[in-house]
Design an enzyme around this catalytic site. Sequence first.
Site, PDB file in Angstrom:
ATOM      1  N   ASP A 135       5.064  -0.115   4.957  1.00 56.06           N
ATOM      2  CA  ASP A 135       4.664   0.418   3.659  1.00 56.06           C
ATOM      3  C   ASP A 135       5.839   1.251   3.134  1.00 56.06           C
ATOM      4  O   ASP A 135       6.820   1.504   3.836  1.00 56.06           O
ATOM      5  CB  ASP A 135       3.359   1.214   3.747  1.00 56.06           C
TER       6      ASP A 135
HETATM    7  C1  NOJ Z   1       2.454   2.086  -1.235  1.00 60.88           C
HETATM    8  C2  NOJ Z   1       1.108   1.456  -1.074  1.00 60.88           C
HETATM    9  O1  NOJ Z   1       0.426   2.040   0.027  1.00 60.88           O
HETATM   10  C3  NOJ Z   1       1.168  -0.046  -0.881  1.00 60.88           C
HETATM   11  O2  NOJ Z   1      -0.141  -0.553  -0.868  1.00 60.88           O
HETATM   12  C4  NOJ Z   1       1.991  -0.667  -1.958  1.00 60.88           C
HETATM   13  O3  NOJ Z   1       1.972  -2.059  -1.846  1.00 60.88           O
HETATM   14  C5  NOJ Z   1       3.398  -0.103  -1.841  1.00 60.88           C
HETATM   15  N1  NOJ Z   1       3.345   1.327  -2.080  1.00 60.88           N
HETATM   16  C6  NOJ Z   1       4.367  -0.759  -2.809  1.00 60.88           C
HETATM   17  O4  NOJ Z   1       4.142  -0.337  -4.079  1.00 60.88           O
END
Ligand code: NOJ
Length: 760
Positions: free
Chosen positions: A292
């Site tokens: 993430d």
């Molecule tokens: C953080 C989020 O937790 C995730 O779900 C998302 O895809 C990413 N950022 C990218 O934006």
Amino acid sequence: MNRRFFLFFLAVGLFVIGSVKAQTKVKKEVSFDKKVEILLKKMTLEEKVGQLNQYNGFWDVTGPTPKEGLAAKKYEDLKKGLVGSMLNVKGVKDVRALQKIAVEQTRLGIPLLFGFDVIHGYKTISPIPLAESASWDMDAIQKSAEMAADEASSVGINWTFAPMVDVSRDARWGRVMEGAGEDSYLGSRIAVARVKGFQGDLSSNKNILACAKHFAGYAFAESGKDYNSVDLGESTLQNVVFPPFKASLDAGVRTFMNSFNELNGIPATGNPYLQREVLKGDWKFKGFVVSDWGSIQEMKAHGFAKDDKQAAEIAINAGSDMDMESSAYVDYLAQLVHEGKVKETTVDDAVRRILRVKFELGLFDNPYKYCDEARELATVGKQEFQNEVLDMAKKSIVLLKNNNDVLPLKKSGQKIALIGALANDKTSPLGSWRIAADENTAVSVLEGLQAYKDNQLTYAKGADVALGSPKFILETKINTTDKSGFEEAITTAKKADVVILVLGEYGLQSGEGRSRADLGLPGVQQELLEAIYKVNSNIVLVLNNGRPLAIPWAEEHIPAIVEAWQLGTQSGNAIAQVLYGDYNPSGKLPMTFPRNVAQVPIYYNYKSTGRPIMNEPDSVFWSHYIDEKNTPLYPFGFGLSYSKFEYSNLKLSSQSFSKNGKIEVSVLVKNSGKVKGKEVVQLYIRDLIASITRPVLELKGFEMIELKPNETKRVTFEINEKTIEFFTANRKWEAETGDFKVFIGGNSVETLKGEFQFVK
Ligand code: NOJ
């Protein structure tokens, strides 16, 4: 030709076509693997590491070449072949420009993956995923993902960070809006629909890679606070959290995203049990895992890595293949390999997985597969999408209460007062993940109702939900003071036959980082509702929100309540059509609504305690609150219709079944109402005694039927070993013999009951 011969030849023909297809698939797979190996052999260690690096593209890609700062570093890395993927780059022009650098200016010309959060639509916004889940309509959900993929792929995107398949039981957690609710079975079915919708046929330029996220346990954050620690036992992990991930994998999802949280003391990003043992080991996942955002370097703050270099070492060894925006891999992985802390074969494994996906997507054959300006122009926001999101929005609405047949509204001769800031809000219905949609592009409820011209409609705001139009909702931005619009609203309500109050959450009040400690109507809205009720109690309360709300006062006093979530671009039209009865609501709650935030986490498939109920009056020694009921405000699976469905005559084909056997259980469902309607018939079981205690109820099947007035239909479900399997004390998925109860109904509380046994 004789019919028998014809059928014989048909069967042979189908068999031949089937096996040719299967062989072609195997051949293709082999050839992807071969191509990957050939390429891998040509790569330097640095180039390999580059494939594992994903950067956020924040600069003006087609503007002047960045000369300094982070953008310049990223740009230089791109030219050196040190980037495998970009995120948040959109538009054919920008995607093409970056792809051109990767393909034409780097030594090996490996194309990039372009990832984006296409969560509920790209520019044409569908209902938030939790709302779509309330439709229980797998075809519609798949279609919605297909549409999102079509629109997003036309602007160059080839990978979405969706679906989020985290089972969520805690309405305080803002990201419940992004998932399928609290149930693993429903969540798994929806995960499959979404994966199929996004990925479809990957050779087409209308389909994109999907990503099952967040692996794992993210939704079980302590206190419902986003990013918080998670402590979960193996039984809950296996039986509740994992199934939608496994279902996504079985549906062919090519990527997984790990999660921000620690799980039982080990951050998911650095967790070998999750990524190596379960995902790539037990489940044999062949795709790749992306971290993430910054979650590799966040292991420092977790107290798990002392610096970025150690974080990179831990993450790659634990099975995180791609580094989203930490720069830890690109900065340290090669060095770690030289120092012997990371094996080059570990890096190779990650690179193989990523390259394979790029081959599968056809990017080596045509890196500009998703770069067609004419298609982009013809696709983004097209009318067909508007029709599709309208259809999905109507299917997502849940009718929670309808006393005295307040709804549907009469189409003429009525004075209608429409009240609430959200009724005239063209942005909030777009929800939280609307990063490519323009503000003010949703149809508001006011606009939707204006289409019905034979009633007299008057609008009064009453009160704002938030002050200004904040990008981030902080408590200080919620309107807790300004009641200056109350008077006008009260006067308007006094004169009306029916009042429609649109209340709930501002569009950015749910989603990532938006946990709430209070689940009531935010700000002064509860006061507004009560003030209007005093002068006119004939109220339809339309809720706009990204999570279950605790609204016990409304349930007690307000005659009609409609759960309309955040329904996307066509929100107002969908709501108006349901209120006027041009669409008969059929949605069912995918998540329990509490009476009180203190009940959270509250979910239908809880376990019985040793003291589930005490029949002696005045006893306190049982599992309950002394100041609140145990029951929810609205249970899982609940939702009304303008039709009336009656259940009767539950029948079992047999009282027991044994290995490889099955029984059928069925009920009669009758529409005793006056209009045609759809009903989601739900099957639940309870495993009475097991090696690990089982929930009091588990959803095991559902079917949506449509019945005309007075029509009756028998709905039949099959129960077999698969239905009763769970992760047992033997630490494997299996069916245990014993006694079971079976329940069928229109929600998880009002059901008909039967019993059966699974015997040796
Ligand atoms: C953080 C989020 O937790 C995730 O779900 C998302 O895809 C990413 N950022 C990218 O934006």
